[in-house]
Design an enzyme around this catalytic site. Structure first.
Site, short mmCIF file in Angstrom:
data_model
loop_
_atom_site.label_atom_id
_atom_site.label_comp_id
_atom_site.label_asym_id
_atom_site.label_seq_id
_atom_site.Cartn_x
_atom_site.Cartn_y
_atom_site.Cartn_z
N THR A 175 13.68 104.86 14.99
CA THR A 175 15.12 104.61 14.92
C THR A 175 15.79 105.58 15.87
O THR A 175 15.99 106.75 15.55
CB THR A 175 15.64 104.81 13.49
OG1 THR A 175 15.00 103.85 12.65
CG2 THR A 175 17.14 104.58 13.42
N LYS A 212 18.85 97.59 13.94
CA LYS A 212 18.32 98.55 12.97
C LYS A 212 19.45 99.47 12.48
O LYS A 212 19.58 99.74 11.28
CB LYS A 212 17.20 99.37 13.63
CG LYS A 212 16.79 100.63 12.88
CD LYS A 212 16.16 100.34 11.52
CE LYS A 212 15.86 101.66 10.79
NZ LYS A 212 15.54 101.45 9.39
#
Lengths: 300, 300, 300, 300
Positions: free
Chosen positions: C95, C171
């Protein structure tokens, strides 16, 4: 005194002029040289770089637009730090980030150079009229030199402390408080307008009562009349200062819901196409628009 | 003039006293009669009901705590409306809701009675010193009588318009703006405190610069020093006014994110056990506490 | 296939293990080498640098903590980019910020290297059980290779588009939505608790009705029981993702008042001393604490 | 069983039909009688007042629009309470305020009448398909009768507790959580749209991953496609429930910043002219519009 001045925007030019008029020997520099000409006519000499300005000066003032410009004129290849003499003073009046001011202070301390941070409250007309409110921070011995100079440039000089970056923080806090006043006036005028009270009358009533400080008197009529052009202090500069405040608060671990709200207002305005040609008081447009009192936003 | 006065709290008592001192023939009423005694000593006569106060009066002032009290003293069994004579004037100085003021105005219009709304900005000491800022609204012919009277009670009288409830709205807007100043000072002092700047020094710097209006000067030091007792204007009264502002804005279709934020602050404080013994500037405690600068909340 | 894997935290280790179990020839690297040992036992070879991992590999996966680590393992002196062969694929599951992914994509494009971004939803137990939800973006020809590999690692692979950074944005959007669910559950449990309804019962009722998605089922009981330790996904990592979302939204000109609220919650928690040993669902503590239902904050 | 049913809107009519189909002897009443005709055709008898419906009934259901309607059909001159027999049950499925439910419960307790509150989650199609999620609260002995009946009307019946108003609070909490999902999807789609990701694709990706609960699946596509007409649950009804939630939370002393934000969104929409012909998911328009992705608001 032999004084250097770097950064001749509307604010810087007005301040440099006052230093010339006060009898100092002033040398100026501006990235785009055309802006130096009026100062030359007023008696300044014009340098070709910040380094040249600093060479031999007793004090160098900087008044530039943002952190990047500050870093460039100070630590760039032809920057002030390359020629400033140990006894001389660098007085930064720019609204820059706390982090950049801290970094500057640390580097100067290491190099044995003197740094005072002295950001100001006031618009260009206030600068010209020596009506600025100046926040100063730095080492005692440096303030002893800087404050008498600064006192000739504004109506008051407030001493914040010994850490130069604290003056920058107080400046950011002040601009944060101004931004909240703008939002407040937007919401207040929205309520009044929807209730059939002329927003301009509302502002008169409030500023004749206990809301009689300059920010209410300056921004109130602009907001009540939805006059956001031309800019006195432009939307992108206001947004930049909001960003700097949020960054400083985040570093300190302080939630600022009011600054977060204003942050979102700035993004709304930018997404609606408002920009450098608008005053930052256009933040008030969001509240007015949400209440159905303006179609300046959202495709109106 | 023959004047009636209903509601002798700290504000009402100070104003009634000034009317006596101005040479008027004043008759007073207060629900708990003990508070009428000092006025009796100052030369007032004491009535046993609002109706008795209104009987034969040229003007009746009311200064009561909330909408319910206002309705009771006006339209209750022994209320002012039962005896007020057609030529006489009812001047309401209370901070009541826009809806209640509208309702009052409609009923008086129907009954041929005269109503002026004249809420005030200022704390009891300002009332005593005739330094109130007064917002007045009502029919022209009624204001012609009311304004000269009001001018003896404050430092300025602003005429809002012909609809009495508009003065109440301006008063609520003013208190809304004060509540935002309180929140702003809380957040500003939180940032300063975490950065090692004494919040009291921050307040001095700002109020010596362009934040020099009374609200900043009054609330700044209270918040910087976290002095929220005793109350000048109590937390529940501040919460009530926030509620009235949100209700008025909702009726008008105006979102007020700043008032919503303050609304949530009031609920937090009440849930932490703060109440009538605290000043409403305790709203600032939330920002200070969230930043870790106070443990007055959350079980501290 | 010859596969490299860089980053053996809880997530990375579980995924690498699954790749080994699927019969691939896996070489791993982790900054602190101890974490590579269990993988070696499971059949992996252990490299001494990301560059060594990439040398000769058909595909290299990275699963690291943040932008700085991603830049280091990719573009550092011993980074993947120094040895990755033109036909091979770099699949990033970390991420990271949209800006960093864009920068990565641009550099690889220039160098003729293949890059697929494939961040995941799911905690370590989901990774181990091949139950991850994977978002993938990249050029068609690269996805043709990557997707079959990814399908063996999770329960679904969603194709976002051709620009790798879009998978990172999705995300971040997903984590933003999770953070709002956490805040929502905090406020909901606060209301229930104050009304005498056991928050745990509230969560059961809601997740048995239409709030039956995993996030409500996972976070609901944690929040209702105020169980914020040990962390499944730590507070600082959650705060980092909130920061990345706000940065991405700011670059796009999108105000996100919900993310701004959560941003302020994170700062409150950090100022109260909560940190890496707490789960990010502790964000809900703010609502519970403001309602007087917890004294975990503010000195309790 | 002999069952009465009051309130034949889209929800009520569907539920009443299911009671008829289950073989009960159903008598119905609706303020505008035309809506009763389809039920008469389905086998119900039609009464001329709520009192007549309750006369001799074993259980009376009510499903009406708001607190005022609930009070009228229950305690009005021809209300249910005037004829309901002591052994019979009043089951209220309406979404009404906690305060009104508490008041109802107190009055029935005093009168020796039985009251169960059983509000529902689900739209009219879910009601018709017996797919409602029902929250029930009331005294044990009353629930023993009510729950088997309710189980024939939905897919699950959750028992909240013994105080009927607690079921109403859980219903309001649920609608509050739905409103936050709507706002979240608006912000998420705004980010995606500005980044060049089709919002509909974003919704597919998320609802195929861990955001797979009905609210995301129902509202996601409506918001991504900005389809806010015709209403499934209208904007004014959504606003009413937001108001009831804020009122309940204020009475309990719980700040709900998320509900405050949604409250402000509703006001913005109403000020832009949106109303009963729009679905409440139009709340998402605010985020989309602020990001410059819609000109449905603000004069577009």
């Amino acid at each position: 005194m032999k004084i250097g001045f770097v950064g001749l925007g509307a604010m810087g030019a007005a301040i440099a002029k006052n230093l010339i008029d006060a009898g100092h020997d002033v040398q100026v520099f501006n990235r785009s040289p055309a802006r130096a000409e009026p100062l030359r006519e007023a008696g300044a000499s014009v340098a070709s770089s910040p380094a040249q300005v600093a060479l031999g000066a007793d004090a160098v003032f900087t008044m530039v637009a943002d952190d990047a410009a500050h870093a460039a004129v100070t630590f760039g290849e032809q920057g002030i730090a390359t020629t400033l003499k140990p006894g001389a003073l660098h007085i930064s009046m720019s609204t820059i980030s706390v982090a950049t001011a801290q970094d500057h202070a640390a580097k100067y301390r290491e190099a044995g150079l003197a740094f005072v941070s002295a950001p100001v409250f006031g618009r260009p007309d206030a600068a010209a009229a020596r009506k600025l409110f100046i926040m100063a921070a730095g080492a005692h011995e440096h303030l002893k030199v800087a404050v008498p100079l600064l006192e000739t440039l504004g109506q008051s000089v407030g001493i914040v402390g010994e850490d130069p970056s604290q003056a920058n923080l107080v400046k950011l806090i002040g601009n944060f408080m101004l931004s909240v006043i703008i939002e407040t006036l937007g919401e207040a005028c929205a309520v009044a307008g929807k209730a059939g009270i002329d927003p301009m009358r509302l502002v008169e009533l409030l500023t004749s009562a206990n809301f009689n400080a300059p920010p209410y008197k300056i921004y109130g009529p602009l907001i009540a009349s939805q006059q956001f052009q031309p800019p006195g202090f432009s939307l992108p500069l206001g947004q930049k200062d909001n960003r700097l405040m949020l960054a400083a608060a985040e570093a300190l671990g302080v939630p600022l819901p009011l600054a977060s709200l204003v942050h979102d207002r700035f993004l709304t305005l930018r997404s609606q196409g408002l920009g450098a040609e608008h005053d930052w008081s256009a933040v008030a447009l969001c509240a007015l628009s949400d209440a159905g009192l303006s179609n300046a936003l959202h495709g109106g």
